[in-house]
Design an enzyme around this catalytic site. Sequence first.
Site, short mmCIF file in Angstrom:
data_model
loop_
_atom_site.label_atom_id
_atom_site.label_comp_id
_atom_site.label_asym_id
_atom_site.label_seq_id
_atom_site.Cartn_x
_atom_site.Cartn_y
_atom_site.Cartn_z
CE LYS A 8 0.69 1.56 4.42
NZ LYS A 8 1.66 2.62 4.61
CB ALA A 97 11.85 -1.65 7.54
CB ALA A 98 9.84 0.03 2.43
CG LEU A 100 6.28 0.39 0.27
CD1 LEU A 100 7.21 -0.31 -0.72
CD2 LEU A 100 5.38 1.38 -0.46
CB ALA A 101 1.50 -1.95 4.77
CB SER A 105 0.49 -6.76 2.61
OG SER A 105 -0.26 -7.17 1.52
CG ASP A 137 -0.84 -0.08 8.38
OD1 ASP A 137 -1.68 0.74 8.80
OD2 ASP A 137 0.32 0.23 8.09
P1 ATP Z 1 4.25 -0.05 7.80
O1 ATP Z 1 4.10 0.74 6.54
O2 ATP Z 1 3.00 -0.82 8.18
O3 ATP Z 1 4.84 0.69 8.95
P2 ATP Z 1 6.64 -1.14 6.78
O4 ATP Z 1 6.45 -1.36 5.33
O5 ATP Z 1 7.36 0.11 7.17
O6 ATP Z 1 5.26 -1.23 7.49
P3 ATP Z 1 7.40 -3.90 7.11
O7 ATP Z 1 8.01 -4.21 5.79
O8 ATP Z 1 6.06 -4.45 7.40
O9 ATP Z 1 7.43 -2.32 7.39
O10 ATP Z 1 8.47 -4.36 8.22
C1 ATP Z 1 8.55 -3.76 9.47
C2 ATP Z 1 9.22 -4.72 10.45
O11 ATP Z 1 8.41 -5.89 10.59
C3 ATP Z 1 10.58 -5.18 9.99
O12 ATP Z 1 11.48 -4.87 10.99
C4 ATP Z 1 10.47 -6.70 9.83
O13 ATP Z 1 11.56 -7.38 10.40
C5 ATP Z 1 9.19 -7.06 10.57
N1 ATP Z 1 8.39 -8.10 9.86
C6 ATP Z 1 7.69 -9.06 10.45
N2 ATP Z 1 7.07 -9.83 9.54
C7 ATP Z 1 7.38 -9.33 8.33
C8 ATP Z 1 7.04 -9.71 7.00
N3 ATP Z 1 6.24 -10.76 6.74
N4 ATP Z 1 7.52 -8.97 6.00
C9 ATP Z 1 8.30 -7.90 6.27
N5 ATP Z 1 8.68 -7.53 7.49
C10 ATP Z 1 8.22 -8.21 8.54
#
Ligand code: ATP
Length: 290
Positions: A8, A97-98, A100-101, A105, A137
Site C-alpha cells: 500500500k 521496513a519501507a 509499504l505495509a 499485507s 494496517d
Molecule cells: P508499515 O508501513 O505498516 O509501517 P513497513 O512497510 O514500514 O510497514 P514492514 O516491511 O512491514 O514495514 O516491516 C517492518 C518490520 O516488521 C521489519 O522490521 C520486519 O523485520 C518485521 N516483519 C515481520 N514480519 C514481516 C514480513 N512478513 N515482511 C516484512 N517484514 C516483517
Amino acid sequence: MLEQAYAKINLTLDVLGRRSDGYHEVDMVLQSVDLSDQIWLERLDGEDQRIVMESAATNIPLDGRNLAVAAAQVFFRKTDIHLGGVHIHLDKHIPVAAGLAGGSSDAAAVLRGLNRLYQVGLSMEDLATLGAEVGSDVPFCVYGGCAVARGRGEQLTRVTHGLRGWVVLLKPPLFVSTADVYQALTPARYSSVPTSDAMVEALQLGDISLVERRFFNGLQPVTLEMYPEVAVLKQRMEQVCGSRVFMSGSGPTLFVLAPTQASGQRIYNAFRGFAKDVHLVRLLQAEEFH
Ligand code: ATP
C-alpha cells in the site's frame, strides 16, 4: 494455495494525537498497488499444531515475530482449530521496513488463505477483526483497494470509484523503523483537521493533479529530518521528473503518480540511476483485489 499480498501507499497521513493505550490516533487514505509478495500455503495435518514458515528473504524473522506467523497463530486460536497447521512459503518482493505495509499485507494474505484452506467461512469483517490483533494496517490489507483508515488504522471506510493510474516507487537503501519515527514526532506536528475528506473528493473526481496538491503526510518532515539523505534524493527526483515526489507512511519509500503506463515508464527509467529498488506499479481497485 497461492495468495497475493499487495503493498500500500499513503495518499494522506494525519496524526491527530496520542491515545491512552499508547497508539497514535491517525487518519489516513490508503491505496493498494500491484507490487506483491506471494504467499504459498499448504495445510499440515497431524496430531499437534505446527506453523512452519520459510522464505529466501534474509532480512526478516521467520518465527513468531513474523507477522505472517503471528496471523496464523491468531487464526488458529480464534477458530479453535487445535489439530493440524500450515506451511507458509513467502516470496518477498515488497521492500522491508519501507512504509509499504509489507508485513501487514503478508499477515492479511495468511488470514484470507487460511480461511479458504480450512473452509471456516469467516467474513471479510471477521478477518479484519482478527487482523487488528496482529497489526494496525492489517485490516486494510484484508480488503485492499482504497480506504480511509481511522482510529489506530483499523476503522475503515471504503473509497469506491478511486483513482486509476500508475505509480513509480523508489525505496532508498536504508531501513526506517516506524516506531522511531513516531517517537520523534512532536505534538506540534499533529493535525487539527484531517485531510482525508479533501483527498477522497479529489480521488472520486479522478483528478490526479488535485490528488497531488492534496497529498499530505505528517510523518514526512520527521523522516526527512532524521534521514537528510532521503530529503536530498527527493529533491533530485523532483528535478529529474518535474512532478511532486511523496513519501509513503513512515518512509523511506518515495513515489510519484503517473496518469499512464507510458508516462510512468519514463519516470521509472529516469529514477533507475538513483537506486536499485525502483518499481513501476498500478493503483489497484478493491474489486480487482482478490
Ligand atoms: P508499515 O508501513 O505498516 O509501517 P513497513 O512497510 O514500514 O510497514 P514492514 O516491511 O512491514 O514495514 O516491516 C517492518 C518490520 O516488521 C521489519 O522490521 C520486519 O523485520 C518485521 N516483519 C515481520 N514480519 C514481516 C514480513 N512478513 N515482511 C516484512 N517484514 C516483517
